[in-house]
Design an enzyme around this catalytic site. Structure first.
Site, PDB file in Angstrom:
ATOM      1  N   CYS A   1       3.334  70.678 -23.973  1.00  0.00           N
ATOM      2  CA  CYS A   1       3.985  70.125 -25.171  1.00  0.00           C
ATOM      3  C   CYS A   1       5.306  69.486 -24.730  1.00  0.00           C
ATOM      4  CB  CYS A   1       4.187  71.202 -26.246  1.00  0.00           C
ATOM      5  SG  CYS A   1       5.266  72.564 -25.757  1.00  0.00           S
TER       6      CYS A   1
ATOM      7  N   ASN B   1       7.984  72.920 -24.003  1.00  0.00           N
ATOM      8  CA  ASN B   1       7.448  74.136 -23.365  1.00  0.00           C
ATOM      9  C   ASN B   1       8.201  75.398 -23.782  1.00  0.00           C
ATOM     10  OD1 ASN B   1       7.025  75.475 -19.971  1.00  0.00           O
ATOM     11  ND2 ASN B   1       5.604  75.606 -21.664  1.00  0.00           N
TER      12      ASN B   1
ATOM     13  N   CYS C   1       7.866  76.198 -27.577  1.00  0.00           N
ATOM     14  CA  CYS C   1       7.220  76.580 -28.852  1.00  0.00           C
ATOM     15  C   CYS C   1       5.693  76.586 -28.745  1.00  0.00           C
ATOM     16  CB  CYS C   1       7.635  75.644 -29.989  1.00  0.00           C
ATOM     17  SG  CYS C   1       9.404  75.638 -30.348  1.00  0.00           S
ATOM     18  N   ARG C   2       5.077  75.382 -28.710  1.00  0.00           N
ATOM     19  CA  ARG C   2       3.617  75.317 -28.870  1.00  0.00           C
ATOM     20  C   ARG C   2       2.829  75.641 -27.603  1.00  0.00           C
ATOM     21  NH1 ARG C   2       3.646  69.369 -30.723  1.00  0.00           N
ATOM     22  NH2 ARG C   2       5.345  69.516 -29.220  1.00  0.00           N
ATOM     23  N   SER C   3       3.206  75.045 -26.443  1.00  0.00           N
ATOM     24  CA  SER C   3       2.358  75.265 -25.262  1.00  0.00           C
ATOM     25  C   SER C   3       2.442  76.707 -24.744  1.00  0.00           C
ATOM     26  CB  SER C   3       2.616  74.233 -24.161  1.00  0.00           C
ATOM     27  OG  SER C   3       3.935  74.257 -23.699  1.00  0.00           O
TER      28      SER C   3
ATOM     29  N   ASP D   1       4.730  70.604 -34.709  1.00  0.00           N
ATOM     30  CA  ASP D   1       5.783  71.157 -33.853  1.00  0.00           C
ATOM     31  C   ASP D   1       6.753  71.989 -34.692  1.00  0.00           C
ATOM     32  OD1 ASP D   1       7.723  71.740 -32.042  1.00  0.00           O
ATOM     33  OD2 ASP D   1       7.866  69.702 -31.237  1.00  0.00           O
TER      34      ASP D   1
HETATM   35  P1  4NP Z   1       7.719  72.321 -28.231  1.00  0.00           P
HETATM   36  O1  4NP Z   1       8.901  72.121 -29.310  1.00  0.00           O
HETATM   37  O2  4NP Z   1       7.430  70.947 -27.667  1.00  0.00           O
HETATM   38  O3  4NP Z   1       6.560  72.845 -29.059  1.00  0.00           O
HETATM   39  O4  4NP Z   1       8.215  73.313 -27.209  1.00  0.00           O
HETATM   40  C1  4NP Z   1      10.112  71.504 -29.003  1.00  0.00           C
HETATM   41  C2  4NP Z   1      11.091  72.191 -28.301  1.00  0.00           C
HETATM   42  C3  4NP Z   1      12.302  71.582 -28.032  1.00  0.00           C
HETATM   43  C4  4NP Z   1      12.539  70.293 -28.474  1.00  0.00           C
HETATM   44  C5  4NP Z   1      11.565  69.593 -29.176  1.00  0.00           C
HETATM   45  C6  4NP Z   1      10.347  70.206 -29.438  1.00  0.00           C
HETATM   46  N1  4NP Z   1      13.809  69.673 -28.216  1.00  0.00           N
HETATM   47  O5  4NP Z   1      14.076  68.607 -28.800  1.00  0.00           O
HETATM   48  O6  4NP Z   1      14.587  70.210 -27.404  1.00  0.00           O
END
Ligand code: 4NP
Length: 151
Positions: A8, A11, A13-15, A113
């Site tokens: 994702c 790395n 939240c989702r992955s 997300d």
């Molecule tokens: P992820 O979510 O891609 O599911 O881990 C996010 C985590 C951090 C950010 C965006 C999405 N960020 O903008 O830092």
């Protein structure tokens, strides 16, 4: 043993959710997760995702930290699974030409997300359904020794 990376944006939240949910369903594959970006490099799994693991009894590694996907990773993993459309677009940009067929969508619809939606439960429902579908797809592919679409 087939090697799988869920990917994702951050790395956190989702992955990692997909990584540890999948590990709770099977021990037949090597499963890891990565980010397309370096934004959260070295940061731990988001508290919201850790809360989901605790409330749904999913064992996880508290020392897991965000890691951006590397050139070596594109060589190492057999399946590189993007959680949403934009992760897939980024992966196709980053991936060497001869490894592009390893890139796969987690599900036909992008996983929302929770970094933006704040809804970790909705993401968990989608991650669980997607991991179950991937597990049957992987089992089919190892039985048949060839690609078979079951999503
Ligand atoms: P992820 O979510 O891609 O599911 O881990 C996010 C985590 C951090 C950010 C965006 C999405 N960020 O903008 O830092």
């Amino acid at each position: 043993m087939k090697k799988i990376a869920f990917v994702c944006l951050g790395n956190i939240c989702r992955s990692p959710m997909a990584e540890f949910v999948m590990k709770s369903l099977t021990d037949k594959y090597e499963i890891q997760s990565r980010a397309t970006s370096s934004w959260e490099h070295g940061n731990p799994i988001h508290k919201g995702t850790q809360g989901i693991f605790r409330s749904h009894g999913v064992p996880y590694d508290t020392s897991k930290t965000s890691q951006q996907i590397s050139k070596n990773d594109f060589e190492y993993f057999d399946y590189i699974i993007g959680m949403d459309e934009s992760n897939l677009a980024d992966l196709y940009q980053m991936c060497p030409q001869d490894q592009q067929d390893k890139i796969q969508a987690f599900a036909s619809e992008s996983v929302p997300d929770p970094w933006y939606t704040g809804d970790f439960e909705e993401t968990y429902d989608r991650v669980l359904t997607g991991c179950q579908a991937w597990l049957s797809r992987l089992e089919n592919e190892s039985e048949n020794g060839k690609y078979k679409e079951t999503l």
